[in-house]
Design a protein around this motif. Structure first.
Motif, PDB file in Angstrom:
ATOM      1  N   ARG A  11       0.793  -1.255   0.050  1.00  0.00           N
ATOM      2  CA  ARG A  11       0.008  -0.024   0.084  1.00  0.00           C
ATOM      3  C   ARG A  11       0.815   1.336   0.013  1.00  0.00           C
ATOM      4  O   ARG A  11       1.775   1.079   0.753  1.00  0.00           O
ATOM      5  CB  ARG A  11      -0.973  -0.035   1.078  1.00  0.00           C
ATOM      6  CG  ARG A  11      -1.809   1.314   1.317  1.00  0.00           C
ATOM      7  CD  ARG A  11      -2.754   1.178   2.678  1.00  0.00           C
ATOM      8  NE  ARG A  11      -3.643   0.139   2.593  1.00  0.00           N
ATOM      9  CZ  ARG A  11      -4.969   0.702   2.241  1.00  0.00           C
ATOM     10  NH1 ARG A  11      -5.234   1.924   2.147  1.00  0.00           N
ATOM     11  NH2 ARG A  11      -5.851  -0.367   2.234  1.00  0.00           N
ATOM     12  N   VAL A  12       0.349   2.232  -0.813  1.00  0.00           N
ATOM     13  CA  VAL A  12       1.259   3.549  -0.959  1.00  0.00           C
ATOM     14  C   VAL A  12       0.137   4.699  -0.839  1.00  0.00           C
ATOM     15  O   VAL A  12      -1.047   4.620  -1.049  1.00  0.00           O
ATOM     16  CB  VAL A  12       2.132   3.703  -1.893  1.00  0.00           C
ATOM     17  CG1 VAL A  12       3.090   2.728  -2.058  1.00  0.00           C
ATOM     18  CG2 VAL A  12       1.243   3.678  -3.377  1.00  0.00           C
ATOM     19  N   HIS A  13       0.733   5.692  -0.201  1.00  0.00           N
ATOM     20  CA  HIS A  13      -0.293   6.881  -0.198  1.00  0.00           C
ATOM     21  C   HIS A  13       0.165   7.992  -1.078  1.00  0.00           C
ATOM     22  O   HIS A  13       1.446   8.442  -1.332  1.00  0.00           O
ATOM     23  CB  HIS A  13      -0.361   7.423   1.564  1.00  0.00           C
ATOM     24  CG  HIS A  13      -1.000   6.614   2.474  1.00  0.00           C
ATOM     25  ND1 HIS A  13      -0.846   6.800   3.592  1.00  0.00           N
ATOM     26  CD2 HIS A  13      -1.635   5.543   2.018  1.00  0.00           C
ATOM     27  CE1 HIS A  13      -1.514   5.975   4.301  1.00  0.00           C
ATOM     28  NE2 HIS A  13      -1.908   4.821   3.361  1.00  0.00           N
ATOM     29  N   LYS A  15      -1.003  11.834  -3.395  1.00  0.00           N
ATOM     30  CA  LYS A  15      -1.887  13.024  -3.155  1.00  0.00           C
ATOM     31  C   LYS A  15      -2.390  13.351  -4.577  1.00  0.00           C
ATOM     32  O   LYS A  15      -2.211  12.723  -5.711  1.00  0.00           O
ATOM     33  CB  LYS A  15      -0.952  14.179  -2.682  1.00  0.00           C
ATOM     34  CG  LYS A  15      -0.602  14.122  -1.365  1.00  0.00           C
ATOM     35  CD  LYS A  15       0.317  15.459  -1.231  1.00  0.00           C
ATOM     36  CE  LYS A  15       0.912  15.423   0.319  1.00  0.00           C
ATOM     37  NZ  LYS A  15       1.541  16.628   0.806  1.00  0.00           N
ATOM     38  N   ASN A  52     -10.849   7.360  -3.965  1.00  0.00           N
ATOM     39  CA  ASN A  52      -9.891   7.174  -3.151  1.00  0.00           C
ATOM     40  C   ASN A  52      -8.891   6.016  -3.333  1.00  0.00           C
ATOM     41  O   ASN A  52      -7.696   6.050  -2.568  1.00  0.00           O
ATOM     42  CB  ASN A  52     -10.665   6.769  -1.731  1.00  0.00           C
ATOM     43  CG  ASN A  52     -11.537   8.012  -1.157  1.00  0.00           C
ATOM     44  OD1 ASN A  52     -11.059   9.109  -1.379  1.00  0.00           O
ATOM     45  ND2 ASN A  52     -12.506   7.689  -0.539  1.00  0.00           N
ATOM     46  N   ILE A  53      -9.353   4.916  -4.004  1.00  0.00           N
ATOM     47  CA  ILE A  53      -8.420   3.898  -4.299  1.00  0.00           C
ATOM     48  C   ILE A  53      -8.051   3.361  -5.691  1.00  0.00           C
ATOM     49  O   ILE A  53      -8.902   3.618  -6.497  1.00  0.00           O
ATOM     50  CB  ILE A  53      -8.881   2.725  -3.703  1.00  0.00           C
ATOM     51  CG1 ILE A  53      -9.428   2.730  -2.143  1.00  0.00           C
ATOM     52  CG2 ILE A  53      -8.553   1.299  -3.908  1.00  0.00           C
ATOM     53  CD1 ILE A  53      -8.158   2.829  -1.378  1.00  0.00           C
ATOM     54  N   VAL A  84      -3.083   1.913  -4.221  1.00  0.00           N
ATOM     55  CA  VAL A  84      -2.727   3.249  -4.129  1.00  0.00           C
ATOM     56  C   VAL A  84      -3.869   4.127  -3.154  1.00  0.00           C
ATOM     57  O   VAL A  84      -4.978   4.282  -3.932  1.00  0.00           O
ATOM     58  CB  VAL A  84      -2.360   3.983  -5.410  1.00  0.00           C
ATOM     59  CG1 VAL A  84      -2.100   5.260  -5.308  1.00  0.00           C
ATOM     60  CG2 VAL A  84      -1.271   3.081  -6.134  1.00  0.00           C
ATOM     61  N   GLU A  85      -3.566   4.543  -2.230  1.00  0.00           N
ATOM     62  CA  GLU A  85      -4.921   5.257  -1.464  1.00  0.00           C
ATOM     63  C   GLU A  85      -4.571   6.871  -1.791  1.00  0.00           C
ATOM     64  O   GLU A  85      -3.283   7.397  -1.408  1.00  0.00           O
ATOM     65  CB  GLU A  85      -4.510   5.001  -0.121  1.00  0.00           C
ATOM     66  CG  GLU A  85      -5.851   5.635   0.775  1.00  0.00           C
ATOM     67  CD  GLU A  85      -5.692   5.166   2.084  1.00  0.00           C
ATOM     68  OE1 GLU A  85      -6.398   5.770   2.900  1.00  0.00           O
ATOM     69  OE2 GLU A  85      -4.838   4.248   2.708  1.00  0.00           O
ATOM     70  N   VAL A  86      -5.280   7.479  -2.372  1.00  0.00           N
ATOM     71  CA  VAL A  86      -5.448   9.033  -2.340  1.00  0.00           C
ATOM     72  C   VAL A  86      -5.889   9.542  -1.072  1.00  0.00           C
ATOM     73  O   VAL A  86      -6.759   9.351  -0.674  1.00  0.00           O
ATOM     74  CB  VAL A  86      -6.326   9.279  -3.559  1.00  0.00           C
ATOM     75  CG1 VAL A  86      -6.222  10.968  -3.962  1.00  0.00           C
ATOM     76  CG2 VAL A  86      -5.990   8.478  -5.006  1.00  0.00           C
ATOM     77  N   VAL A  87      -4.897  10.332  -0.469  1.00  0.00           N
ATOM     78  CA  VAL A  87      -5.091  11.068   0.524  1.00  0.00           C
ATOM     79  C   VAL A  87      -5.271  12.591   0.329  1.00  0.00           C
ATOM     80  O   VAL A  87      -4.627  13.453  -0.034  1.00  0.00           O
ATOM     81  CB  VAL A  87      -3.676  11.015   1.637  1.00  0.00           C
ATOM     82  CG1 VAL A  87      -3.869  11.688   2.788  1.00  0.00           C
ATOM     83  CG2 VAL A  87      -3.524   9.588   1.640  1.00  0.00           C
ATOM     84  N   TYR A  88      -6.313  12.846   0.788  1.00  0.00           N
ATOM     85  CA  TYR A  88      -6.771  14.353   0.445  1.00  0.00           C
ATOM     86  C   TYR A  88      -6.658  15.053   1.770  1.00  0.00           C
ATOM     87  O   TYR A  88      -6.087  14.694   2.915  1.00  0.00           O
ATOM     88  CB  TYR A  88      -8.573  14.509   0.403  1.00  0.00           C
ATOM     89  CG  TYR A  88      -8.665  13.719  -1.096  1.00  0.00           C
ATOM     90  CD1 TYR A  88      -8.736  14.383  -2.236  1.00  0.00           C
ATOM     91  CD2 TYR A  88      -9.149  12.358  -1.096  1.00  0.00           C
ATOM     92  CE1 TYR A  88      -9.058  13.851  -3.390  1.00  0.00           C
ATOM     93  CE2 TYR A  88      -9.527  11.623  -2.347  1.00  0.00           C
ATOM     94  CZ  TYR A  88      -9.369  12.332  -3.428  1.00  0.00           C
ATOM     95  OH  TYR A  88      -9.830  12.077  -4.801  1.00  0.00           O
ATOM     96  N   ASP A 187      -8.555  -4.954   2.419  1.00  0.00           N
ATOM     97  CA  ASP A 187      -7.444  -4.777   1.100  1.00  0.00           C
ATOM     98  C   ASP A 187      -7.767  -5.725   0.174  1.00  0.00           C
ATOM     99  O   ASP A 187      -7.919  -5.560  -0.930  1.00  0.00           O
ATOM    100  CB  ASP A 187      -5.962  -4.807   1.795  1.00  0.00           C
ATOM    101  CG  ASP A 187      -5.705  -3.528   2.533  1.00  0.00           C
ATOM    102  OD1 ASP A 187      -6.563  -2.623   2.376  1.00  0.00           O
ATOM    103  OD2 ASP A 187      -4.533  -3.485   2.972  1.00  0.00           O
TER     104      ASP A 187
END
Length: 205
Positions: A11-13, A15, A52-53, A84-88, A187
């Protein structure tokens, strides 16, 4: 023919509007010059439509490597997908909201503990223990109830291995283990439902 080894990250974060490169989602081992070129390959640019994902499959990575140099031999190990998690940007902290949630949890937990004690007749147990120890009867044996209440709180702190942000040792608490298992299941669900490489739609027209 050059040999490279590829391992997907779990998993990666990232933007919003960030370019996701191979080096962000994959650990590549091989000749240094080839590794640098591979790591600089751009896989995608995060858009608002991605939500988000995003799931990046190993097949995509192999295709990108093959597109750069068809002579490379790829050996893979580890997971076959990266989440890949999109962090807002987080909303501003609301102190009133924090107090409201804290009060709700505090009152709810207190009521739960009190109901449990009523169900198991804890007050009668304390009265009998007090009589066994002192030989006297007391409807409110504070000599037992006060240490019991303090011990109950301390026991919960030790059980969860946390006091606010303070951790007592490196051993994970039961709550952390359960959260880890929940995250693993979540996941796996996301991978199965979001991974376009594993979904094949058959048009039966």
């Amino acid at each position: 023919m050059e040999l490279i080894y590829v391992r997907m990250r779990n998993r990666v974060h990232v933007k919003l509007n960030q370019e996701v490169k191979v080096k962000d989602v994959v650990k590549v081992i091989g000749p240094e010059d080839i590794v640098r070129k591979l790591e600089d390959i751009t896989l995608l640019k995060v858009k608002k439509e991605d939500k988000n994902i995003i799931i990046i499959d190993l097949v995509q990575i192999i295709q990108e490597i093959g597109g750069m140099d068809a002579e490379l031999e790829v050996q893979t190990f580890g997971p076959a997908q990266t989440i890949v998690e999109v962090v807002y940007e987080k909303r501003k902290f609301s102190f009133l909201f924090f107090i409201g949630v804290w009060m709700l949890l505090f009152i709810g937990t207190g009521i739960t503990i009190m109901n449990y004690h009523v169900d198991v007749s804890m007050q009668e147990v304390h009265q009998k223990l007090f009589k066994l120890i002192t030989g006297r009867e007391d409807k409110s044996p504070l000599l037992i109830q006060i240490p019991y209440s303090i011990g109950l709180g301390l026991g919960m702190v030790l059980f969860f291995n946390h006091f606010f942000k303070k951790r007592f040792n490196e051993e994970p608490s039961p709550l952390e283990v359960e959260m880890f298992n929940y995250q693993q299941d979540l996941d796996q669900y996301v991978i199965m439902n979001e991974n376009k490489e594993s979904i094949r739609q058959i048009d039966d027209r």
